[in-house]
Design a protein around this motif. Structure first.
Motif: not given
Length: 325
Positions: A164-190
């Protein structure tokens, strides 16, 4: 340009590219089901079955069913029905909303453990809630005489193998976003609560984040010598473009383009700033990049920099006799 054209142009500019990703995985198991006393199963009625023990594959529970009388055909009105024996695979934990795609092979094993070429069937099916929880083959098994001829029946026992071969599908874990979010915080100055004046340029920033990343900023912004409500701080001795790179690293833990666009002079100034503010990881990165650029033209300034800011790797590169200087 009329209103409709302006709206269309605006919508076109707002269009963005989106994507998604699905990762397919498979899990294969082999399960052997031995049916002892096979001749005694003749007493079972049409559609009745015996079941194997439960086995797991692909995160689900499965079982093999053996039907001694799957269904019967009447060849002639004066003859008894001819019954066929079959086998199937059942998804034991099927429920509402469950759908599992599986490819499976049901076969009979001969006395020597080999798969019989006469009794082997393969199918791919989408298993779900009843009545779609079981799939199989009506004519996998034959009469006892044929099973003996195929060498699949031994001491009134036969073994059915399921691969028996069972085919499973999964959604991969999204890549880390913290650096991008903090970079946007610096760029906008919010939400910025402090501004640095560096060579005539203003850099809004966030006290808590700076204090968390740099012991020097922590002392300057929260130490007993610093006024807590000071909102503008003048920085001397650091170039604006170097301070901008320093802030970018503090917020994102990286340099733009991994620092590939920084020339030797920029890396030297950035190393000095990193050492000044106690950002050891940035200092280490700069030292590594400068290490590779030591040559006869830069060795003197590099050695002085290494001695002044305690950079042993850079100092060794300058003193290495293999370096042409």
């Amino acid at each position: 340009m009329n209103l409709h054209q302006r709206v269309t142009a605006c919508d076109a500019r707002r269009q963005s590219k989106t994507s998604s990703r699905c990762v397919a995985e498979s899990a294969t198991v082999t399960h052997d089901f031995e049916v002892a006393g096979y001749s005694q199963l003749k007493a079972l009625g049409v559609g009745q079955y015996v079941s194997s023990g439960t086995f797991s594959a692909g995160g689900h529970n499965w079982a093999i069913r053996v039907y001694p009388k799957q269904y019967g055909n009447v060849i002639a009105h004066y003859q008894p029905p001819l019954f066929y024996a079959g086998a199937s695979l059942q998804l034991r934990d099927a429920g509402v909303g469950t759908e599992v795609t599986a490819s499976f092979t049901l076969s009979l094993l001969q006395k020597d453990g080999r798969v019989s070429p006469m009794a082997k069937r393969t199918m791919t099916a989408a298993f779900g809630a009843p009545p779609r929880d079981s799939y199989g083959f009506h004519k996998l098994l034959a009469s006892a005489t044929m099973l003996q001829k195929w060498r699949c029946l031994h001491n009134d026992a036969l073994t059915i193998r399921c691969v028996l071969t069972v085919v499973r599908t999964r959604d991969p874990v999204p890549p880390p976003e913290l650096a991008g979010h903090l970079g946007s915080l610096l760029a906008t100055g919010m939400g910025a609560d402090v501004t640095f004046d560096v060579g005539g340029r203003a850099f809004p920033a966030h006290r808590v984040l700076l204090a968390a990343r740099s012991p020097v900023f922590r002392a300057e912004l929260f130490g007993h010598m610093m006024e807590k409500d000071a909102r503008r701080i003048r920085i001397a001795g650091v170039r604006p473009e170097i301070f901008e790179l320093l802030l970018h690293f503090i917020y994102t833990d990286s340099l733009p383009g991994d620092g590939e666009g920084c020339d030797t002079a920029t890396l030297q100034h950035l190393l000095v700033a990193a050492d000044l503010y106690g950002i050891d990881r940035l200092k280490h990165i700069c030292e590594g990049k400068l290490h590779a650029s030591v040559d006869e033209k830069t060795v003197a300034s590099m050695l002085a920099l290494a001695e002044r800011h305690n950079c042993p790797r850079l100092r060794d590169a300058c003193l290495n006799p293999n370096v042409h200087c």
